[in-house]
Design a protein around this motif. Structure first.
Motif, PDB file in Angstrom:
ATOM      1  N   LYS A  88     -14.346  -3.768  12.338  1.00  0.00           N
ATOM      2  CA  LYS A  88     -13.205  -4.229  11.565  1.00  0.00           C
ATOM      3  C   LYS A  88     -13.097  -3.373  10.316  1.00  0.00           C
ATOM      4  O   LYS A  88     -14.082  -3.178   9.604  1.00  0.00           O
ATOM      5  CB  LYS A  88     -13.390  -5.698  11.186  1.00  0.00           C
ATOM      6  N   LEU A  89     -11.913  -2.847  10.057  1.00  0.00           N
ATOM      7  CA  LEU A  89     -11.641  -2.066   8.851  1.00  0.00           C
ATOM      8  C   LEU A  89     -10.897  -2.967   7.870  1.00  0.00           C
ATOM      9  O   LEU A  89      -9.942  -3.639   8.250  1.00  0.00           O
ATOM     10  CB  LEU A  89     -10.779  -0.852   9.173  1.00  0.00           C
ATOM     11  N   VAL A  90     -11.329  -2.967   6.612  1.00  0.00           N
ATOM     12  CA  VAL A  90     -10.700  -3.792   5.587  1.00  0.00           C
ATOM     13  C   VAL A  90     -10.175  -2.871   4.487  1.00  0.00           C
ATOM     14  O   VAL A  90     -10.947  -2.127   3.883  1.00  0.00           O
ATOM     15  CB  VAL A  90     -11.689  -4.829   5.008  1.00  0.00           C
ATOM     16  N   PHE A  91      -8.872  -2.925   4.241  1.00  0.00           N
ATOM     17  CA  PHE A  91      -8.183  -2.067   3.290  1.00  0.00           C
ATOM     18  C   PHE A  91      -7.764  -2.872   2.059  1.00  0.00           C
ATOM     19  O   PHE A  91      -7.263  -3.985   2.197  1.00  0.00           O
ATOM     20  CB  PHE A  91      -6.921  -1.474   3.914  1.00  0.00           C
ATOM     21  N   LYS A  92      -7.940  -2.293   0.881  1.00  0.00           N
ATOM     22  CA  LYS A  92      -7.458  -2.879  -0.373  1.00  0.00           C
ATOM     23  C   LYS A  92      -6.927  -1.757  -1.236  1.00  0.00           C
ATOM     24  O   LYS A  92      -7.610  -0.746  -1.429  1.00  0.00           O
ATOM     25  CB  LYS A  92      -8.578  -3.601  -1.117  1.00  0.00           C
ATOM     26  N   GLY A  93      -5.700  -1.906  -1.746  1.00  0.00           N
ATOM     27  CA  GLY A  93      -5.145  -0.834  -2.548  1.00  0.00           C
ATOM     28  C   GLY A  93      -3.945  -1.250  -3.366  1.00  0.00           C
ATOM     29  O   GLY A  93      -3.605  -2.430  -3.467  1.00  0.00           O
ATOM     30  N   ASN A  94      -3.328  -0.232  -3.928  1.00  0.00           N
ATOM     31  CA  ASN A  94      -2.126  -0.394  -4.736  1.00  0.00           C
ATOM     32  C   ASN A  94      -1.027   0.477  -4.159  1.00  0.00           C
ATOM     33  O   ASN A  94      -1.303   1.511  -3.545  1.00  0.00           O
ATOM     34  CB  ASN A  94      -2.390   0.027  -6.186  1.00  0.00           C
ATOM     35  N   HIS A  95       0.221   0.046  -4.371  1.00  0.00           N
ATOM     36  CA  HIS A  95       1.346   0.853  -3.910  1.00  0.00           C
ATOM     37  C   HIS A  95       2.412   0.896  -4.985  1.00  0.00           C
ATOM     38  O   HIS A  95       2.513   0.015  -5.836  1.00  0.00           O
ATOM     39  CB  HIS A  95       1.918   0.309  -2.590  1.00  0.00           C
ATOM     40  N   GLU A  96       3.157   1.975  -4.938  1.00  0.00           N
ATOM     41  CA  GLU A  96       4.368   2.128  -5.737  1.00  0.00           C
ATOM     42  C   GLU A  96       5.500   2.276  -4.736  1.00  0.00           C
ATOM     43  O   GLU A  96       5.297   2.066  -3.541  1.00  0.00           O
ATOM     44  CB  GLU A  96       4.242   3.359  -6.642  1.00  0.00           C
ATOM     45  N   GLU A  97       6.656   2.683  -5.192  1.00  0.00           N
ATOM     46  CA  GLU A  97       7.795   2.774  -4.281  1.00  0.00           C
ATOM     47  C   GLU A  97       7.559   3.780  -3.149  1.00  0.00           C
ATOM     48  O   GLU A  97       7.940   3.535  -2.007  1.00  0.00           O
ATOM     49  CB  GLU A  97       9.059   3.160  -5.053  1.00  0.00           C
ATOM     50  N   GLN A  98       6.926   4.916  -3.447  1.00  0.00           N
ATOM     51  CA  GLN A  98       6.777   5.975  -2.454  1.00  0.00           C
ATOM     52  C   GLN A  98       5.333   6.341  -2.112  1.00  0.00           C
ATOM     53  O   GLN A  98       5.111   7.209  -1.278  1.00  0.00           O
ATOM     54  CB  GLN A  98       7.499   7.247  -2.936  1.00  0.00           C
ATOM     55  N   SER A  99       4.330   5.730  -2.764  1.00  0.00           N
ATOM     56  CA  SER A  99       2.943   6.116  -2.506  1.00  0.00           C
ATOM     57  C   SER A  99       2.023   4.904  -2.541  1.00  0.00           C
ATOM     58  O   SER A  99       2.365   3.857  -3.098  1.00  0.00           O
ATOM     59  CB  SER A  99       2.475   7.153  -3.525  1.00  0.00           C
ATOM     60  N   MET A 100       0.862   5.055  -1.926  1.00  0.00           N
ATOM     61  CA  MET A 100      -0.175   4.029  -1.972  1.00  0.00           C
ATOM     62  C   MET A 100      -1.537   4.692  -1.901  1.00  0.00           C
ATOM     63  O   MET A 100      -1.663   5.829  -1.427  1.00  0.00           O
ATOM     64  CB  MET A 100      -0.006   2.988  -0.851  1.00  0.00           C
ATOM     65  N   SER A 101      -2.553   3.986  -2.389  1.00  0.00           N
ATOM     66  CA  SER A 101      -3.928   4.472  -2.309  1.00  0.00           C
ATOM     67  C   SER A 101      -4.865   3.293  -2.486  1.00  0.00           C
ATOM     68  O   SER A 101      -4.486   2.247  -3.014  1.00  0.00           O
ATOM     69  CB  SER A 101      -4.201   5.531  -3.380  1.00  0.00           C
ATOM     70  N   GLY A 102      -6.107   3.480  -2.029  1.00  0.00           N
ATOM     71  CA  GLY A 102      -7.077   2.413  -2.171  1.00  0.00           C
ATOM     72  C   GLY A 102      -8.362   2.715  -1.436  1.00  0.00           C
ATOM     73  O   GLY A 102      -8.680   3.865  -1.136  1.00  0.00           O
ATOM     74  N   THR A 103      -9.108   1.645  -1.139  1.00  0.00           N
ATOM     75  CA  THR A 103     -10.399   1.766  -0.483  1.00  0.00           C
ATOM     76  C   THR A 103     -10.343   1.123   0.892  1.00  0.00           C
ATOM     77  O   THR A 103      -9.506   0.262   1.171  1.00  0.00           O
ATOM     78  CB  THR A 103     -11.500   1.081  -1.310  1.00  0.00           C
ATOM     79  N   LEU A 142      -3.956  -7.377  10.170  1.00  0.00           N
ATOM     80  CA  LEU A 142      -4.388  -8.756  10.020  1.00  0.00           C
ATOM     81  C   LEU A 142      -4.489  -9.137   8.545  1.00  0.00           C
ATOM     82  O   LEU A 142      -4.856  -8.311   7.711  1.00  0.00           O
ATOM     83  CB  LEU A 142      -5.762  -8.935  10.676  1.00  0.00           C
ATOM     84  N   ASN A 143      -4.173 -10.381   8.235  1.00  0.00           N
ATOM     85  CA  ASN A 143      -4.276 -10.898   6.862  1.00  0.00           C
ATOM     86  C   ASN A 143      -3.538 -10.011   5.863  1.00  0.00           C
ATOM     87  O   ASN A 143      -4.011  -9.784   4.753  1.00  0.00           O
ATOM     88  CB  ASN A 143      -5.743 -11.056   6.445  1.00  0.00           C
ATOM     89  N   LEU A 144      -2.380  -9.513   6.255  1.00  0.00           N
ATOM     90  CA  LEU A 144      -1.607  -8.589   5.421  1.00  0.00           C
ATOM     91  C   LEU A 144      -1.028  -9.307   4.205  1.00  0.00           C
ATOM     92  O   LEU A 144      -0.377 -10.336   4.339  1.00  0.00           O
ATOM     93  CB  LEU A 144      -0.479  -7.971   6.249  1.00  0.00           C
ATOM     94  N   THR A 145      -1.315  -8.764   3.025  1.00  0.00           N
ATOM     95  CA  THR A 145      -0.632  -9.188   1.808  1.00  0.00           C
ATOM     96  C   THR A 145       0.018  -7.950   1.211  1.00  0.00           C
ATOM     97  O   THR A 145      -0.614  -6.897   1.117  1.00  0.00           O
ATOM     98  CB  THR A 145      -1.574  -9.845   0.778  1.00  0.00           C
ATOM     99  N   PHE A 146       1.279  -8.073   0.859  1.00  0.00           N
ATOM    100  CA  PHE A 146       2.047  -6.957   0.315  1.00  0.00           C
ATOM    101  C   PHE A 146       2.727  -7.463  -0.945  1.00  0.00           C
ATOM    102  O   PHE A 146       3.829  -7.992  -0.908  1.00  0.00           O
ATOM    103  CB  PHE A 146       3.070  -6.470   1.348  1.00  0.00           C
ATOM    104  N   GLY A 147       2.022  -7.350  -2.078  1.00  0.00           N
ATOM    105  CA  GLY A 147       2.546  -7.817  -3.351  1.00  0.00           C
ATOM    106  C   GLY A 147       3.451  -6.785  -3.997  1.00  0.00           C
ATOM    107  O   GLY A 147       3.752  -5.742  -3.414  1.00  0.00           O
ATOM    108  N   SER A 148       3.843  -7.056  -5.215  1.00  0.00           N
ATOM    109  CA  SER A 148       4.745  -6.139  -5.914  1.00  0.00           C
ATOM    110  C   SER A 148       4.106  -4.776  -6.151  1.00  0.00           C
ATOM    111  O   SER A 148       4.801  -3.773  -6.198  1.00  0.00           O
ATOM    112  CB  SER A 148       5.202  -6.736  -7.241  1.00  0.00           C
ATOM    113  N   ASP A 149       2.782  -4.728  -6.277  1.00  0.00           N
ATOM    114  CA  ASP A 149       2.107  -3.432  -6.428  1.00  0.00           C
ATOM    115  C   ASP A 149       0.747  -3.383  -5.736  1.00  0.00           C
ATOM    116  O   ASP A 149       0.009  -2.422  -5.893  1.00  0.00           O
ATOM    117  CB  ASP A 149       1.976  -3.055  -7.905  1.00  0.00           C
TER     118      ASP A 149
END
Length: 95
Positions: free
Chosen positions: A64-79, A42-49
Motif C-alpha cells: 500500500k502506498l500512502v501519499f500526503k502533499g500540497n497542491h496549488e492550481e497547477q502543481s503538487m508535491s509531497g511524500t 483510496l481515502n482521497l482528501t482534496f482540500g483547498s491546498d
C-alpha cells in the motif's frame, strides 16, 4: 475532472503516474494509473491546498502506498510511504 501527471521518486528510481481526480464529488474520487496498471485512490482528501490518498499496488510486490502533499492550481508535491519498507517523494503538474 482534473488530470495530473506525477513523478514518484522511490529508493529504486523514479516512475510516472497519472491521477484522474473528481474533486466536485463529496467525498472526492480518483484513479491512479501507472505503467503496471491502475486502481482507485483510496481515502482521497482534496482540500483547498492539501491532498492525501492511498493506493494498492501488486508490482513489483504487493503493498500500500500512502501519499500526503500540497497542491496549488497547477502543481503538487509531497511524500509517499511505500508500505513498511521505505519512503520517497512525488511531484506533479496539472495536465
Amino acid at each position: 475532472m482534473q488530470v495530473w501527471n506525477i513523478a514518484i521518486t522511490s529508493p529504486t528510481g523514479t516512475f510516472d503516474a497519472t491521477l484522474n481526480i473528481d474533486a466536485a464529488q463529496s467525498p472526492p474520487v480518483g484513479e491512479m494509473r501507472a505503467k503496471n496498471g491502475s486502481g482507485p485512490m483510496l481515502n482521497l482528501t482534496f482540500g483547498s491546498d492539501t491532498i492525501e490518498w492511498a493506493t494498492k499496488i501488486e508490482r513489483p510486490m504487493p503493498m500500500k502506498l500512502v501519499f500526503k502533499g500540497n497542491h496549488e492550481e497547477q502543481s503538487m508535491s509531497g511524500t509517499v510511504k511505500f508500505g513498511i519498507f521505505a519512503s520517497g517523494t512525488f511531484t506533479g503538474m496539472r495536465a
